[in-house]
Design an enzyme around this catalytic site. Structure first.
Site, PDB file in Angstrom:
ATOM      1  CB  SER A 124      30.371 -19.324  23.228  1.00  0.00           C
ATOM      2  OG  SER A 124      30.712 -18.842  24.508  1.00  0.00           O
ATOM      3  CE1 TYR A 149      33.750 -23.925  23.703  1.00  0.00           C
ATOM      4  CE2 TYR A 149      34.066 -21.999  25.106  1.00  0.00           C
ATOM      5  CZ  TYR A 149      33.230 -22.831  24.386  1.00  0.00           C
ATOM      6  OH  TYR A 149      31.899 -22.558  24.330  1.00  0.00           O
ATOM      7  CE  LYS A 153      31.650 -23.357  20.637  1.00  0.00           C
ATOM      8  NZ  LYS A 153      30.848 -24.342  19.927  1.00  0.00           N
TER       9      LYS A 153
HETATM   10  N1  UFG Z   1      32.604 -19.637  39.546  1.00  0.00           N
HETATM   11  C1  UFG Z   1      32.923 -19.776  40.885  1.00  0.00           C
HETATM   12  N2  UFG Z   1      33.195 -21.020  41.355  1.00  0.00           N
HETATM   13  C2  UFG Z   1      33.166 -22.138  40.572  1.00  0.00           C
HETATM   14  C3  UFG Z   1      32.845 -21.979  39.188  1.00  0.00           C
HETATM   15  C4  UFG Z   1      32.575 -20.718  38.710  1.00  0.00           C
HETATM   16  O1  UFG Z   1      32.967 -18.788  41.626  1.00  0.00           O
HETATM   17  O2  UFG Z   1      33.437 -23.239  41.068  1.00  0.00           O
HETATM   18  C5  UFG Z   1      32.260 -18.297  39.006  1.00  0.00           C
HETATM   19  C6  UFG Z   1      33.161 -17.799  37.911  1.00  0.00           C
HETATM   20  O3  UFG Z   1      34.283 -17.133  38.439  1.00  0.00           O
HETATM   21  C7  UFG Z   1      32.208 -16.882  37.144  1.00  0.00           C
HETATM   22  C8  UFG Z   1      30.857 -17.553  37.308  1.00  0.00           C
HETATM   23  O4  UFG Z   1      30.987 -18.386  38.452  1.00  0.00           O
HETATM   24  O5  UFG Z   1      32.152 -15.625  37.745  1.00  0.00           O
HETATM   25  C9  UFG Z   1      30.435 -18.395  36.127  1.00  0.00           C
HETATM   26  O6  UFG Z   1      31.457 -19.320  35.826  1.00  0.00           O
HETATM   27  P1  UFG Z   1      31.220 -20.560  34.823  1.00  0.00           P
HETATM   28  O7  UFG Z   1      32.507 -21.343  34.791  1.00  0.00           O
HETATM   29  O8  UFG Z   1      29.982 -21.280  35.187  1.00  0.00           O
HETATM   30  O9  UFG Z   1      30.936 -19.852  33.452  1.00  0.00           O
HETATM   31  P2  UFG Z   1      31.837 -18.841  32.608  1.00  0.00           P
HETATM   32  O10 UFG Z   1      31.049 -17.598  32.474  1.00  0.00           O
HETATM   33  O11 UFG Z   1      33.215 -18.711  33.129  1.00  0.00           O
HETATM   34  O12 UFG Z   1      32.002 -19.679  31.297  1.00  0.00           O
HETATM   35  C10 UFG Z   1      30.922 -19.792  30.411  1.00  0.00           C
HETATM   36  C11 UFG Z   1      31.011 -21.086  29.605  1.00  0.00           C
HETATM   37  C12 UFG Z   1      32.190 -21.056  28.697  1.00  0.00           C
HETATM   38  C13 UFG Z   1      32.246 -19.785  27.921  1.00  0.00           C
HETATM   39  C14 UFG Z   1      32.168 -18.599  28.857  1.00  0.00           C
HETATM   40  C15 UFG Z   1      32.156 -17.272  28.165  1.00  0.00           C
HETATM   41  O13 UFG Z   1      31.147 -22.189  30.456  1.00  0.00           O
HETATM   42  O14 UFG Z   1      32.062 -22.132  27.806  1.00  0.00           O
HETATM   43  O15 UFG Z   1      30.957 -18.700  29.595  1.00  0.00           O
HETATM   44  O16 UFG Z   1      31.019 -17.126  27.399  1.00  0.00           O
HETATM   45  F1  UFG Z   1      33.401 -19.710  27.239  1.00  0.00           F
END
Ligand code: UFG
Length: 336
Positions: A124, A149, A153
């Site tokens: 990831s 998590y 990785k």
């Molecule tokens: N976000 C919101 N509201 C929500 C959910 C997310 O505003 O309800 C925002 C987050 O703050 C972020 C973006 O949307 O800016 C993406 O968030 P995600 O949770 O969809 O994804 P992440 O980038 O945080 O996480 C992903 C994977 C993880 C991994 C991470 C880093 O889900 O498994 O990328 O690579 F660890």
């Protein structure tokens, strides 16, 4: 060629099984159904018109692995199985380290015992932590992970490197995923998180379909063009195809190789919301709330190494990702 796919009924695993079957590979799936369901088997068969072997077992179970490797001559393993919820990993670190590390160790042990030397690992972008530069290249510093998590990785990447050094024929493709979204165009397989989703896309589709009331956007004061977080969203079918390219390279190389699988383009949370509304003709009500702890401002890939060395690049754009994510959820509702 026979490929063992762990977690083959999960979100990314199921899409990859479809691509493997369509490309003529024989497939053996091991999945304990902890975050998937048996119906996915029928869906994969419906899409491809092909069959595959299935074992409902835990990858940590050495006896189950021994049985699979004795019953099949496996040419390569794609290891998708693993726990992946960031928040849960903070609450249950032992469960995360035990499951993600032990499953990988047991798998590698059995592979070596049975002369299977090609391993494709689901890593990831989280291993880059807060990235030292953008876009992120594979030689950027890794290890600044902020939750158990992500640390699993990172640790597994280190373990695989050591196994390769001790067994040079053991070839490893470390695929660092950015943010996989979308679904198969048939609408038969996609992402179905249990309970209230943590990730952005599953949340957006549930607000659009009326299951959830309003999207909370976690902060609009980041140093990004509109203040909301920027990520590299990649269509899961593109990601699945990346695995086949990596597999082909594994078959004619020896070594450990690292690839970013992303599109190279970053989109903000508001970009996604606006694009989703435009493509699907539905409203996604939202409110701005506090930043989510542990989030970074921006994260997007330089995917050019995967193109140079694997001949792979993403083809789907944001419109298709929005369309297919919503199509999948609507189809789920139809089928209920
Ligand atoms: N976000 C919101 N509201 C929500 C959910 C997310 O505003 O309800 C925002 C987050 O703050 C972020 C973006 O949307 O800016 C993406 O968030 P995600 O949770 O969809 O994804 P992440 O980038 O945080 O996480 C992903 C994977 C993880 C991994 C991470 C880093 O889900 O498994 O990328 O690579 F660890």
């Amino acid at each position: 060629m026979k490929i063992l796919v762990t977690g083959g009924l999960g979100f990314i695993g199921s899409h990859t099984v479809v691509e493997l079957l369509e490309d003529g590979y024989e497939v053996v799936v091991i999945d304990d159904l902890s975050n998937s369901s048996l119906e996915i088997i029928d869906c994969i068969q419906k899409i491809t018109g092909k069959d595959f072997s299935f074992y409902q077992e835990d990858v940590c179970d050495l006896n189950a692995l021994e049985k699979i490797f004795s019953e099949h001559k496996i040419d390569a393993v794609m290891h998708f199985a693993g726990y992946k919820a960031v928040g849960e990993s903070v609450r249950e670190p032992i469960m995360y380290y035990e499951n993600n590390l032990v499953s990988t160790l047991h798998l590698c042990k059995k592979m070596l015992e049975h002369d299977c030397f090609n391993f494709i690992f689901s890593s990831s972008a989280t291993v880059y932590g807060d990235p030292e530069k953008l876009p992120i290249t594979e030689d950027c510093k890794v290890g600044g992970t902020t939750n158990p998590y992500g640390t699993t990785k990172y640790m597994i990447e280190r373990i695989l490197n050591d196994i390769h050094i001790a067994n040079p024929k053991f070839t490893v493709m470390v695929l660092r995923y950015f943010n996989p979204i979308g679904a198969h165009e048939s609408g038969l397989i996609g992402e179905k998180p249990n309970g209230i989703p943590n990730n952005l896309m599953p949340y957006i589709v549930r607000v659009a379909s009326g299951e959830l009331e309003i999207l909370s956007i976690f902060g609009n004061d980041y140093d990004t063009p509109d203040g909301t977080g920027v990520r590299d969203y990649i269509h899961v079918v593109d990601l699945a195809k990346g695995h086949l390219c990596a597999l082909k390279k594994a078959f004619d190389s020896e070594g450990i190789f690292y690839y970013n699988l992303g599109t190279g383009t970053g989109y903000s949370v508001l970009d996604l919301v606006k694009n989703f509304e435009k493509v699907n003709g539905v409203k996604v009500p939202y409110k701005i709330v506090e930043r989510r702890p542990g989030d970074i401002a921006s994260c997007y890939a330089d995917p050019s190494k995967a193109y140079r060395e694997l001949g792979w690049k993403a083809h789907f754009g944001l419109d298709e990702m929005m369309r297919d994510s919503y199509h999948y959820i609507l189809k789920q509702h139809e089928d209920v």
